[in-house]
Structures are given as structure tokens and as C-alpha cells.
Design a protein around this motif. Sequence first.
Motif, PDB file in Angstrom:
ATOM      1  N   LEU A  19       0.825  -1.204   0.000  1.00  0.00           N
ATOM      2  CA  LEU A  19       0.000   0.000   0.000  1.00  0.00           C
ATOM      3  C   LEU A  19       0.864   1.260   0.000  1.00  0.00           C
ATOM      4  O   LEU A  19       0.636   2.188  -0.787  1.00  0.00           O
ATOM      5  CB  LEU A  19      -0.928  -0.010   1.215  1.00  0.00           C
ATOM      6  N   TYR A  20       1.870   1.305   0.880  1.00  0.00           N
ATOM      7  CA  TYR A  20       2.714   2.495   0.966  1.00  0.00           C
ATOM      8  C   TYR A  20       3.504   2.713  -0.323  1.00  0.00           C
ATOM      9  O   TYR A  20       3.648   3.844  -0.790  1.00  0.00           O
ATOM     10  CB  TYR A  20       3.685   2.379   2.149  1.00  0.00           C
ATOM     11  N   GLY A  24       2.737   5.990  -2.732  1.00  0.00           N
ATOM     12  CA  GLY A  24       3.784   6.996  -2.591  1.00  0.00           C
ATOM     13  C   GLY A  24       3.903   7.557  -1.192  1.00  0.00           C
ATOM     14  O   GLY A  24       4.255   8.731  -1.009  1.00  0.00           O
ATOM     15  N   LEU A  25       3.638   6.720  -0.191  1.00  0.00           N
ATOM     16  CA  LEU A  25       3.754   7.146   1.213  1.00  0.00           C
ATOM     17  C   LEU A  25       5.161   6.805   1.696  1.00  0.00           C
ATOM     18  O   LEU A  25       5.397   5.815   2.381  1.00  0.00           O
ATOM     19  CB  LEU A  25       2.677   6.457   2.049  1.00  0.00           C
ATOM     20  N   PHE A  51      16.133   2.709  -3.019  1.00  0.00           N
ATOM     21  CA  PHE A  51      14.926   2.228  -3.685  1.00  0.00           C
ATOM     22  C   PHE A  51      13.830   3.283  -3.613  1.00  0.00           C
ATOM     23  O   PHE A  51      13.172   3.589  -4.617  1.00  0.00           O
ATOM     24  CB  PHE A  51      14.465   0.930  -3.024  1.00  0.00           C
ATOM     25  N   ILE A  52      13.623   3.845  -2.445  1.00  0.00           N
ATOM     26  CA  ILE A  52      12.581   4.859  -2.280  1.00  0.00           C
ATOM     27  C   ILE A  52      12.885   6.089  -3.119  1.00  0.00           C
ATOM     28  O   ILE A  52      11.994   6.652  -3.772  1.00  0.00           O
ATOM     29  CB  ILE A  52      12.402   5.213  -0.794  1.00  0.00           C
ATOM     30  N   ASP A  53      14.147   6.507  -3.158  1.00  0.00           N
ATOM     31  CA  ASP A  53      14.517   7.655  -3.987  1.00  0.00           C
ATOM     32  C   ASP A  53      14.181   7.403  -5.455  1.00  0.00           C
ATOM     33  O   ASP A  53      13.661   8.284  -6.149  1.00  0.00           O
ATOM     34  CB  ASP A  53      16.007   7.963  -3.852  1.00  0.00           C
ATOM     35  N   ARG A  54      14.473   6.183  -5.933  1.00  0.00           N
ATOM     36  CA  ARG A  54      14.197   5.844  -7.336  1.00  0.00           C
ATOM     37  C   ARG A  54      12.693   5.760  -7.593  1.00  0.00           C
ATOM     38  O   ARG A  54      12.205   6.196  -8.637  1.00  0.00           O
ATOM     39  CB  ARG A  54      14.878   4.523  -7.693  1.00  0.00           C
ATOM     40  N   CYS A  55      11.953   5.192  -6.659  1.00  0.00           N
ATOM     41  CA  CYS A  55      10.490   5.101  -6.815  1.00  0.00           C
ATOM     42  C   CYS A  55       9.852   6.483  -6.805  1.00  0.00           C
ATOM     43  O   CYS A  55       8.945   6.773  -7.593  1.00  0.00           O
ATOM     44  CB  CYS A  55       9.884   4.249  -5.707  1.00  0.00           C
ATOM     45  N   LYS A  67       0.618  -1.296  -9.293  1.00  0.00           N
ATOM     46  CA  LYS A  67      -0.052  -1.823  -8.103  1.00  0.00           C
ATOM     47  C   LYS A  67       0.508  -3.188  -7.769  1.00  0.00           C
ATOM     48  O   LYS A  67       0.749  -3.997  -8.665  1.00  0.00           O
ATOM     49  CB  LYS A  67      -1.559  -1.920  -8.350  1.00  0.00           C
ATOM     50  N   HIS A  68       0.724  -3.443  -6.473  1.00  0.00           N
ATOM     51  CA  HIS A  68       1.208  -4.723  -5.976  1.00  0.00           C
ATOM     52  C   HIS A  68       0.085  -5.395  -5.173  1.00  0.00           C
ATOM     53  O   HIS A  68      -0.340  -4.866  -4.135  1.00  0.00           O
ATOM     54  CB  HIS A  68       2.432  -4.534  -5.079  1.00  0.00           C
ATOM     55  N   LEU A  69      -0.405  -6.511  -5.665  1.00  0.00           N
ATOM     56  CA  LEU A  69      -1.399  -7.305  -4.937  1.00  0.00           C
ATOM     57  C   LEU A  69      -0.651  -8.414  -4.209  1.00  0.00           C
ATOM     58  O   LEU A  69      -0.118  -9.331  -4.838  1.00  0.00           O
ATOM     59  CB  LEU A  69      -2.424  -7.891  -5.900  1.00  0.00           C
ATOM     60  N   ILE A  70      -0.587  -8.325  -2.892  1.00  0.00           N
ATOM     61  CA  ILE A  70       0.248  -9.219  -2.086  1.00  0.00           C
ATOM     62  C   ILE A  70      -0.630 -10.216  -1.343  1.00  0.00           C
ATOM     63  O   ILE A  70      -1.558  -9.843  -0.625  1.00  0.00           O
ATOM     64  CB  ILE A  70       1.118  -8.403  -1.106  1.00  0.00           C
TER      65      ILE A  70
END
Length: 199
Positions: A19-20, A24-25, A51-55, A67-70
Amino acid sequence: MNRAADLVLITQLAQAWGLYRDQGLWPALMETFTDDGRISVSWFEGTIHDFIDRCRATHKAISPRGKHLIGTPLIRVQGDRATAEMNVQILGRATFSGIAVDNTSYARFVDRVIRTERGWRIVERVAVYEKDRLDPVVPSAAFDRFMSETDFSDIPEAYRYLGYRLRQTGRQLRPDIVVDGSPEADALLANAHKWLSAD
């Protein structure tokens, strides 16, 4: 804390990451990992900070976003360590040759998790890729033509269309992406189990 509570908290951790990441949280996403945590996916291997910087650099303010469905993780707990292995579907939309397409990638996350003063946190996450597909948002002869005329063969089948989509957005594929059923995947799982049992 009892085992049932640990399982719930680690499951919540896995869901929170997805979700985060997708929304983009970024400060909350950082809290799902230890400060020195590492992540390996198709286009990135390194620290959670990088990773967060690139995202963040490619995040869209308005959907459609990735979207990631986990799925519910299979969790093994030993003391203050745990492993969590979960199915994931990675959904992305793109436009190729003027054609809107949806890409669905099927994979697993293999996590090493530790109990910290702030709760359970991911120390390492590695994605293992299984298969994927590419579908037109609106079926058309143009999509059929694109599929028949485009050479995808230099990208391994397990992440073929995901790889193509990432390349089209300027991301480079890692040379050592882990594929399901490979010796590397077997070693990843074996090493995670050894780590879980280590003193």
C-alpha cells in the motif's frame, strides 16, 4: 508476544509495504524496513533508501499507477527472526506504439524479517519471478500486430513483458534477476532458512 500476534503483525507488514509503495507514502514505506534493509527486484538491487529515492522519481500523482497485490505470507518465526514468503501480482499500465496495455507479472517476495524496538521490520526482500502477460486495454488489430511484430525474445520468459515495459520507461533490468525453479531461487530459500536458524 505470542506467536499468533507475531504472525498478524508480519502479515500486516507485508500488506503495508504494498500500500505504501503504490500510494507513494515514502516515510511510512521506510518504516517497513530496517535502516540498513536491502531490496532486490527486477530493476533495482540496493538499500531501501535508494529504492525509495528511485520510486519517488517516477511516481505518478494520479492513477493509473503500478499496483502490488500481495497474498497472505507463509511465515516462519524463530525468536526475534522470521522469514515470510508471499505471492505477489505486479500490475502496470503502459502505452506501446499508441496502444494502451496492461501488464500482469506473477512473482513471490522472499523476506527476512527481524523484531526491533519499533516492531517487526524487513531486513531483506528478494523478488522471484514466475511468469507474466500483456493484455490490451481495448482489444484491437493494432495490438495483435504489435505482438506479432515485436521481438521480446532477449528477455527471459518469467518476466518477459514486465522487462519490456520497464525498458520502455528507461529502467535497466538487473543481470541477476531470480527466476522461479532456478538454482538461484533454491539457494535463496535455503539461505533464508539457514539465516532463520542462526544464533
